[in-house]
Design a protein around this motif. Sequence first.
Motif, PDB file in Angstrom:
ATOM      1  N   PRO A  41       0.795  -1.235   0.000  1.00 33.87           N
ATOM      2  CA  PRO A  41       0.000   0.000   0.000  1.00 33.87           C
ATOM      3  C   PRO A  41       0.825   1.281   0.000  1.00 33.87           C
ATOM      4  CG  PRO A  41      -0.146  -1.112   2.137  1.00 33.87           C
ATOM      5  CD  PRO A  41       0.585  -2.047   1.212  1.00 33.87           C
ATOM      6  N   ALA A  42       2.118   1.206   0.351  1.00 32.02           N
ATOM      7  CA  ALA A  42       2.930   2.429   0.285  1.00 32.02           C
ATOM      8  C   ALA A  42       3.388   2.688  -1.146  1.00 32.02           C
ATOM      9  CB  ALA A  42       4.141   2.313   1.205  1.00 32.02           C
ATOM     10  N   HIS A  43       3.150   1.730  -2.038  1.00 29.00           N
ATOM     11  CA  HIS A  43       3.615   1.866  -3.434  1.00 29.00           C
ATOM     12  C   HIS A  43       2.398   1.724  -4.353  1.00 29.00           C
ATOM     13  CE1 HIS A  43       6.218   1.757  -6.790  1.00 29.00           C
ATOM     14  NE2 HIS A  43       6.824   0.592  -6.646  1.00 29.00           N
TER      15      HIS A  43
ATOM     16  N   ASN B 124      -3.470   3.110  -4.779  1.00 27.84           N
ATOM     17  CA  ASN B 124      -4.720   3.526  -5.443  1.00 27.84           C
ATOM     18  C   ASN B 124      -5.917   2.720  -4.905  1.00 27.84           C
ATOM     19  OD1 ASN B 124      -4.032   1.188  -6.793  1.00 27.84           O
ATOM     20  ND2 ASN B 124      -3.734   2.159  -8.782  1.00 27.84           N
ATOM     21  N   GLU B 125      -5.645   1.462  -4.588  1.00 26.23           N
ATOM     22  CA  GLU B 125      -6.688   0.641  -3.957  1.00 26.23           C
ATOM     23  C   GLU B 125      -6.986   1.208  -2.557  1.00 26.23           C
ATOM     24  OE1 GLU B 125      -5.767  -3.552  -4.056  1.00 26.23           O
ATOM     25  OE2 GLU B 125      -7.359  -4.069  -2.665  1.00 26.23           O
TER      26      GLU B 125
ATOM     27  N   ASN C 236      -1.017  12.541  -5.000  1.00 22.69           N
ATOM     28  CA  ASN C 236      -0.156  11.852  -5.968  1.00 22.69           C
ATOM     29  C   ASN C 236      -1.020  11.148  -7.015  1.00 22.69           C
ATOM     30  OD1 ASN C 236      -0.871   9.255  -4.874  1.00 22.69           O
ATOM     31  ND2 ASN C 236       0.535   9.665  -3.175  1.00 22.69           N
ATOM     32  N   VAL C 237      -0.361  10.441  -7.920  1.00 25.42           N
ATOM     33  CA  VAL C 237      -1.048   9.841  -9.068  1.00 25.42           C
ATOM     34  C   VAL C 237      -2.147   8.863  -8.632  1.00 25.42           C
ATOM     35  CG1 VAL C 237       0.630   7.965  -9.348  1.00 25.42           C
ATOM     36  CG2 VAL C 237      -0.539   8.842 -11.343  1.00 25.42           C
ATOM     37  N   ASP C 238      -1.931   8.211  -7.512  1.00 21.26           N
ATOM     38  CA  ASP C 238      -2.890   7.207  -7.057  1.00 21.26           C
ATOM     39  C   ASP C 238      -4.192   7.819  -6.567  1.00 21.26           C
ATOM     40  OD1 ASP C 238      -1.379   4.831  -7.450  1.00 21.26           O
ATOM     41  OD2 ASP C 238      -0.053   5.602  -5.908  1.00 21.26           O
ATOM     42  N   PHE C 239      -4.108   9.093  -6.200  1.00 25.58           N
ATOM     43  CA  PHE C 239      -5.300   9.750  -5.689  1.00 25.58           C
ATOM     44  C   PHE C 239      -6.403   9.768  -6.765  1.00 25.58           C
ATOM     45  CE2 PHE C 239      -7.759  13.583  -4.499  1.00 25.58           C
ATOM     46  CZ  PHE C 239      -8.123  13.189  -3.224  1.00 25.58           C
ATOM     47  N   TYR C 240      -5.990  10.037  -8.032  1.00 22.22           N
ATOM     48  CA  TYR C 240      -6.988  10.132  -9.107  1.00 22.22           C
ATOM     49  C   TYR C 240      -7.192   8.822  -9.868  1.00 22.22           C
ATOM     50  CZ  TYR C 240      -6.410  15.062  -8.169  1.00 22.22           C
ATOM     51  OH  TYR C 240      -6.367  16.266  -7.542  1.00 22.22           O
TER      52      TYR C 240
ATOM     53  N   PRO D 159     -13.076  -3.311 -10.147  1.00 25.14           N
ATOM     54  CA  PRO D 159     -13.095  -3.335  -8.681  1.00 25.14           C
ATOM     55  C   PRO D 159     -11.741  -2.883  -8.133  1.00 25.14           C
ATOM     56  CG  PRO D 159     -12.778  -5.545  -9.542  1.00 25.14           C
ATOM     57  CD  PRO D 159     -12.953  -4.647 -10.734  1.00 25.14           C
ATOM     58  N   THR D 160     -11.722  -2.470  -6.877  1.00 22.55           N
ATOM     59  CA  THR D 160     -10.473  -1.939  -6.305  1.00 22.55           C
ATOM     60  C   THR D 160      -9.332  -2.948  -6.378  1.00 22.55           C
ATOM     61  OG1 THR D 160     -11.325  -2.602  -4.158  1.00 22.55           O
ATOM     62  CG2 THR D 160     -11.474  -0.276  -4.696  1.00 22.55           C
ATOM     63  N   SER D 161      -9.643  -4.231  -6.273  1.00 24.06           N
ATOM     64  CA  SER D 161      -8.577  -5.234  -6.273  1.00 24.06           C
ATOM     65  C   SER D 161      -7.823  -5.264  -7.606  1.00 24.06           C
ATOM     66  CB  SER D 161      -9.156  -6.621  -5.979  1.00 24.06           C
ATOM     67  OG  SER D 161     -10.109  -6.956  -6.971  1.00 24.06           O
ATOM     68  N   MET D 162      -8.409  -4.675  -8.671  1.00 18.96           N
ATOM     69  CA  MET D 162      -7.742  -4.667  -9.978  1.00 18.96           C
ATOM     70  C   MET D 162      -6.868  -3.426 -10.190  1.00 18.96           C
ATOM     71  SD  MET D 162      -8.021  -7.249 -11.980  1.00 18.96           S
ATOM     72  CE  MET D 162      -7.639  -6.557 -13.592  1.00 18.96           C
TER      73      MET D 162
END
Length: 434
Positions: free
Chosen positions: A268-270, A274-275, A366-370, A381-384
């Motif tokens: 989750p730190a990398h 995004n999930e 950061n990029v994962d936010f969007y 789904p979030t897992s993807m």
Amino acid sequence: MTQTNSGSFSLTNNRTGESWDLPVIDGSVGPSVIDVRRLYGQTGHFTYDPGFTSTGSCESGLTYIDGETGVLLHRGYPIEDLAEHSHFLEVAYLLLYGDLPNREQSDEFVNTITYHTMVHEQITTFFRGFRRDAHPMAIMCGVVGALSAFYHDSTDITDPHARTVASHRLVAKMPTIAAMAFKYSLGQPFNYPQNRLTYAENFLHMLFAVPTQTYEMSPVLARAMDRLLILHADHEQNASTSTVRLAGSSGANPFACIAAGIASLWGPAHGGANEAVLNMLNEIGNRDRIGEFVKRAKDPDDPFRMMGFGHRVYKNHDPRARVLMQSCHEVLEALGVEDPLLDLAMELERIALEDEYFVQRNLYPNVDFYSGIILKAMGLPTSMFTVLFAVARTTGWIAQWKEMTEDPTQKIGRPRQLYTGPDRRAFRPLADRG
Ligand code: CMC
């Protein structure tokens, strides 16, 4: 080798008064480095840098980041220009071969990747060994690692042709494997790749088409997918890329190295962020609870962190986040999605950007936010989410792996440590241990 030497850096041991001159090496742009390769031999000391915050681990000509001003260049080209004017396979060519292709090179490369997209049919049976509820990243680690058992003819890393074929296979097959992982979790049949489609379109088709009806390709979604892939293609020596390089430094085959990268990306730190952003937004639930979560993020005794904020390198806006913010609005508008989570995300962004804690620490979205919001709107789904990141980053991983493997000065990566365990002591038999 573009590096040049420019002077030296003096190091003095205050205890003994001894001093040493360490060479300084300049790259083409960005901070110079102090060459500490002979430090231990000369001084008997190692450097200590857990988390590698001040350590350059390799020489590379692929990607340049200036975290202070929010700049990201691939082979010199700004990420904003690539996202606006290029397409994913052109960026993949750029990363792998050092320059943008001409028409002939582009046609040949696109053709090669397109004709490598199918996977060995026996891989479909391999999938069936996984539980239906397996996390798709777990499946990706397993199946991508297993590619070395299916494509022996491209695992000889000393053969330049085999290295090239392995890199093409990986870029080509990752969307197919990712889409299979998704379909497997749904219990739907796998879709074969379609050679008439672009890379991004083909990926969408393999993810969402079902045999019972024609899949209508949305140009807006195809463009957004292509942008997501471009924006995640490479990012210098991040944790997963460093993992790929470290695994590859021992001479491991490229499929195994990319599987190692996928494992590292999962955290989750990398790439798992995004999930985690979506999970966090769901947990916050509504605007009234934002303050409570901002308070938690600021509390040093609470391990909670605001997911999608902050970056090890960017201490300014993440340039990829700016592009994705625009894509995010385009996608939601095209799909007519009124997503309360987006409203929540925008409000969270506003509040955090005005908050002294976030401002002082340069914690920007950061990029994962969007990316999570776009992928959710697309129907994933979030897992993807991290799986998609892995598909895109495979290009950077394999380009970095190739660069390293083709460097004649390359050595196995073998860091040392600051040992804080017990000194030598006598073994005590079990009966004497109280
Ligand atoms: N929420 C709250 N506080 C934070 C956050 C956050 N997201 N990120 C950093 N901080 C604080 C941290 O507590 C520390 O405060 P203090 O100085 O008072 O102790 C300060 O900011 C510096 O943090 P750090 O841990 O030294 O920073 P780092 O460079 O080691 O961490 C990071 C970078 C990305 C791991 C971290 O910002 C984080 O955990 N962010 C959330 C997860 C996330 O969004 N990750 C995706 C990264 S971008 C995609 C990728 O490249 O993989």
